[in-house]
Motif scaffolding. Sequence first.
Motif, short mmCIF file in Angstrom:
data_model
loop_
_atom_site.label_atom_id
_atom_site.label_comp_id
_atom_site.label_asym_id
_atom_site.label_seq_id
_atom_site.Cartn_x
_atom_site.Cartn_y
_atom_site.Cartn_z
N LEU A 60 -39.26 -79.62 16.65
CA LEU A 60 -39.56 -78.82 15.22
C LEU A 60 -38.23 -78.30 15.05
CD1 LEU A 60 -41.43 -77.90 13.19
CD2 LEU A 60 -41.81 -75.74 14.39
N VAL A 62 -34.87 -76.98 12.00
CA VAL A 62 -34.80 -76.38 10.92
C VAL A 62 -33.46 -77.01 10.26
CG1 VAL A 62 -35.95 -74.29 11.47
CG2 VAL A 62 -33.52 -74.33 11.97
N TRP A 70 -29.72 -80.58 10.85
CA TRP A 70 -30.78 -80.05 11.52
C TRP A 70 -30.68 -79.38 12.71
CZ3 TRP A 70 -35.42 -79.97 8.97
CH2 TRP A 70 -35.61 -80.85 7.88
N THR A 73 -34.00 -73.69 16.48
CA THR A 73 -33.90 -72.29 16.02
C THR A 73 -33.28 -71.35 17.19
OG1 THR A 73 -36.19 -72.00 17.18
CG2 THR A 73 -36.25 -72.58 15.04
N GLU A 94 -38.30 -68.48 11.87
CA GLU A 94 -37.82 -69.51 11.07
C GLU A 94 -38.81 -70.67 10.76
OE1 GLU A 94 -33.85 -70.93 12.54
OE2 GLU A 94 -33.54 -69.02 13.39
N THR A 95 -39.65 -70.68 11.42
CA THR A 95 -40.84 -72.00 11.28
C THR A 95 -41.96 -71.51 10.88
OG1 THR A 95 -41.83 -71.78 13.63
CG2 THR A 95 -39.39 -73.23 13.14
N ASP A 140 -48.44 -79.11 16.56
CA ASP A 140 -47.87 -79.71 15.47
C ASP A 140 -48.54 -79.98 14.32
OD1 ASP A 140 -49.23 -81.70 16.70
OD2 ASP A 140 -47.85 -83.17 17.32
N VAL A 144 -46.07 -75.06 8.54
CA VAL A 144 -44.82 -74.61 8.93
C VAL A 144 -44.31 -74.08 7.48
CG1 VAL A 144 -44.31 -76.23 10.66
CG2 VAL A 144 -43.44 -76.71 8.44
N CYS A 146 -40.70 -72.38 5.79
CA CYS A 146 -39.15 -72.31 6.10
C CYS A 146 -38.72 -70.73 5.79
CB CYS A 146 -38.51 -73.16 4.88
SG CYS A 146 -36.81 -73.16 4.98
N VAL A 154 -37.80 -76.93 7.26
CA VAL A 154 -38.19 -77.16 8.54
C VAL A 154 -39.10 -78.12 8.67
CG1 VAL A 154 -40.16 -75.36 8.02
CG2 VAL A 154 -39.55 -75.94 10.22
N ARG A 155 -39.09 -79.07 9.70
CA ARG A 155 -39.82 -80.49 9.86
C ARG A 155 -40.24 -81.01 11.49
NH1 ARG A 155 -38.41 -85.95 9.41
NH2 ARG A 155 -36.35 -85.41 8.67
N TRP A 156 -41.09 -81.32 11.68
CA TRP A 156 -41.44 -82.14 13.01
C TRP A 156 -40.85 -83.35 12.77
CZ3 TRP A 156 -43.04 -79.91 17.38
CH2 TRP A 156 -43.77 -78.97 17.04
#
Length: 364
Positions: A60, A62, A70, A73, A94-95, A140, A144, A146, A154-156
């Motif tokens: 995960l 950011v 990317w 955190t 952050e997530t 997951d 999430v 941001c 924010v992304r997996w």
Amino acid sequence: MDYLQMVKQYRPRTLEEEGDRLQMLRLAELFPDGLLTRDNMVAHFASSGLILNRDMTHVLLVRHNIYRTWSFTGGHADGDPDPLAVALREAEEETGVSVRPLMEQPASLNILAVRGHWRREEYVPPHLHLDLDFLLEADDQLPVRCKRDENSAVRWIPLSELEEVCGEPHMLEIYRKLLEQARILRGFPRPQRLRQLEGQRETVFLEAKQATGGLPESLWETLSAFANTAGGVVLLGVAEEPDHTLRLFGLPDAEALEEDFWAALGDPGLIHNLHLTRSNVYIQREEGKDILVIEVPPAPGERRPVYLGDDPFQGTYIRRRDGDYRCTRREVLFLAKENPRLLENLNHPEPTTKRTERMENDHG
């Protein structure tokens, strides 16, 4: 445990970490009033966290507003003496997801140079982040959120895409170190369905060799490299294509190749300190094709380095990215620091032949 205690107790796993740890302790002596706040414009402590899903297939990340790439955190200590608490707080802020630590001690230690930049209409001059990095885990499937004042997304992200999305080569090295530690903690899942590997790539934990003509000479370098770092899996009968993706070929006689492997491993002069059991080496059949799987556990400190031939300075390898690299003299001595008998022999001024005899007597 506070930052300084964690730094003092941290056991470096690389020469770079050893240097950064000593420098952190020097800075603590130089600034006795502390390194916990941004009032110290030269250096201050920070914590970061690499967030993994349960299956260790995704991270995960950011999208950082300042560096426009990317990243994991993290943030400044800002007076909080507890490094893990800072890492957990920053990760959740952050997530937007709840995280838990895979271990309560830092999995990596680094000094990061921060370039000068503008933040909230104020100029922040160049300085150092004394960063303790933690391994974290999250679900997951959770939504999430941001933190817009710091990140734009924010992304997996699949581990296979990590190098593509990270625009900072020095940070990739840190992520690899963290993933290696996660590999040691959680293990590497056995590739029960090899068809899932097709289209994938070799990694710091995975090496493929076609081996249709017998045991490849490079196999032993890979075994040394895996054992001296975080372990890994070698697949014989799976080849790397020109585009670096993997393709299942299969072996004409996997049983014979397995016996050849154990026979070669019985040669006392081939590879030293490598410990494999029959459960580490097995034949797997997929789509009518046999491959030989060799699982290499990380060697404990007292059995390092794992090396080829008579001279550890010439035959010791480590794993970096998706390749095997011969160790420098300093790296060999670093690997041997928990192996006192071998370390004594390596530092002994006798000629090579006599030194080798002594090492053979000690490690057979």
